[in-house]
Design a protein around this motif. Structure first.
Motif, short mmCIF file in Angstrom:
data_model
loop_
_atom_site.label_atom_id
_atom_site.label_comp_id
_atom_site.label_asym_id
_atom_site.label_seq_id
_atom_site.Cartn_x
_atom_site.Cartn_y
_atom_site.Cartn_z
N ARG A 146 0.38 -4.39 -6.60
CA ARG A 146 0.66 -4.67 -7.97
C ARG A 146 0.07 -3.61 -8.89
N GLN A 147 -1.13 -2.87 -8.50
CA GLN A 147 -1.63 -2.05 -9.17
C GLN A 147 -0.71 -0.52 -9.25
N TRP A 148 -0.19 -0.21 -8.18
CA TRP A 148 0.77 0.74 -8.43
C TRP A 148 1.97 0.29 -8.89
N LEU A 149 2.27 -0.65 -9.04
CA LEU A 149 3.65 -1.19 -9.95
C LEU A 149 3.11 -0.67 -11.33
N MET A 150 1.90 -1.20 -11.68
CA MET A 150 1.57 -1.09 -13.21
C MET A 150 1.50 0.54 -13.29
N ARG A 151 1.02 1.19 -12.51
CA ARG A 151 0.76 2.87 -12.67
C ARG A 151 2.36 3.22 -13.07
N ARG A 152 3.34 2.95 -11.98
CA ARG A 152 4.70 3.52 -11.96
C ARG A 152 5.25 2.96 -13.45
N VAL A 153 4.93 1.92 -13.95
CA VAL A 153 5.50 1.22 -15.37
C VAL A 153 5.05 2.25 -16.40
N GLU A 154 3.53 2.72 -16.37
CA GLU A 154 3.01 3.37 -17.47
C GLU A 154 3.65 4.88 -17.37
N ASP A 155 3.84 5.46 -15.80
CA ASP A 155 4.45 6.86 -15.69
C ASP A 155 5.63 6.98 -16.22
#
Length: 412
Positions: free
Chosen positions: A219-228
């Motif tokens: 989930r945390q990776w997904l959050m970073r991906r959305v931001e990136d």
């Protein structure tokens, strides 16, 4: 993907308090210079249109709605007028309820610049002492407007801007950007961004049932991906909360609603030419779309953000009519679980004729799981209605109904 599409004919529906068709002589007077061909009663009983009116470069087919379909059609039409229109004539709803005939006119290739098609509609409306529906509005025989969607009256009217700003801030946590109220259809780039947002929400919902111990890291990776990917400004407030919630803490309703966004994802991906739209009774298999075609789950830039391009406006309009018709049929069946002739409805529908190519039918009605809807598995029917609502929601947003996705109206 080819940008060439078949042109849709013009259309209008005439509603009359009279049950009798006009005479062929009256039609010849109403269509000077045209050849008027009338079908016999035997031919009409086999589905032939009552009249075909032709000029060398223009053809108008006059269809008559079967009597057994008229009551249901008029109820749906009254619902459209109540929910989507402002009434100039306050007695119009009552008048529509008393109509005894509906004539559907198909003008090919389209209404002509010389005005023959429009003149015929006006003349025929006067002959049957009725009203006609075209372009989303209802008119009298003299051409005066009796009812229309609000924007038809004054596109520049500032209608309750303060309320809209409050709704926008509630969803985004910010004031609306310049022009957000009447931006019109979203740009291809914004469609691409919202497509990826739906991909992220779908992936987030799937993590609730993920068995691995690393789901919070995912989930945390997904959050970073959305931001990136620069998607944060496109997220509505509730969408942000869903992505920010630790894995395993979403409510059942949040998980279900986020999962169903995959059907909006299907429509937006279709609009971008990324994938084809599944059948109306099949949910979107989002895994491959999210991973491969959208490139959401990798570490490279998403290909859909590189140079997004939408299908043509005509393709979008055709899909709008199609998805509205499918949603209407499924919602109507939930209220009145009876069979109907969906083929005839496609020719004379109040939202305008729509193409049936690619829509599975059975017994002249909409098919669910290969069976007529009235005989289909109730669970499949309910699932198909949810699919239809989500896809109708997405196409309405694509057509520019409102900037805020969650505020889209899906009335039928």
């Amino acid at each position: 993907m080819s940008n060439e599409v078949k042109a849709m004919p013009g259309n209008a529906a005439i509603y009359s308090p009279k049950s009798q068709l006009p005479s062929i002589d009256a039609l010849r007077t109403a269509a000077p210079g045209a050849k008027v061909t009338a079908a016999s009663e035997k031919e009409r009983s086999r589905g032939a249109p009552p009249f075909i009116i032709t000029w060398p470069d223009l053809m108008v087919t006059v269809n008559q709605m079967p009597a057994e379909q008229l009551v249901r059609h008029l109820q749906g039409f009254q619902g459209y007028l109540q929910s989507r229109c402002e009434l100039v004539d306050p007695e119009l709803l009552q008048r529509v309820g008393g109509m005894k005939q509906c004539l559907g006119l198909v003008v090919e290739p389209d209404f002509d610049e010389e005005g023959r098609g429009e003149a015929l509609v006006l003349a025929l409306t006067e002959l049957v002492e009725g009203v006609f529906f075209a372009g989303g509005a209802v008119y009298a025989a003299d051409g005066s407007c009796l009812a229309a969607p609000p924007e038809e009256f004054d596109e520049d009217e500032d209608e309750d801007e303060e309320e809209y700003e409050e709704e926008y801030e509630a969803q985004y946590g910010d004031t609306p950007p310049e022009g957000a109220r009447r931006e019109g259809p979203p740009t291809a780039m914004r469609v691409a961004q919202r497509t990826l947002v739906f991909g992220a929400l779908t992936a987030r919902a799937q993590l609730e049932d993920y068995p691995g111990e690393d789901r919070e890291q995912r989930r945390q990776w997904l959050m970073r991906r959305v931001e990136d990917l620069g998607l944060w400004p496109e997220l509505e407030r509730d969408e942000r909360r869903i992505l920010e919630a630790p894995a395993g803490t979403l409510s059942r309703r949040q998980t279900i609603d986020s999962s169903w966004r995959s059907e909006g994802l299907a429509v937006l991906a279709w609009a971008l030419g990324v994938s084809e739209l599944p059948a109306h009774d099949h949910t979107m298999d989002s895994a491959e779309l999210i991973t491969k075609k959208l490139g959401l789950m990798g570490d490279q830039p998403s290909p859909v953000l590189a140079a997004p391009k939408l299908r043509t406006p005509e393709e979008l309009r055709r899909m709008e009519r199609r998805l509205l018709a499918l949603h209407w049929r499924l919602r109507d069946f939930s209220l009145r679980p009876q069979a109907m002739d969906f083929i005839e409805f496609s020719r004379t529908a109040w939202m305008g004729p729509f193409e049936l190519e690619g829509i599975q039918l059975a017994g002249n009605d909409l098919a669910i799981g290969g069976k007529p809807i009235a005989q289909a598995d109730p669970q499949r029917v309910r699932e198909s209605q949810s699919i239809a609502m989500e896809r109708h929601h997405a196409i309405n947003w694509l057509m520019g109904q409102t900037w805020v996705y969650s505020l889209v109206d899906t009335s039928t």
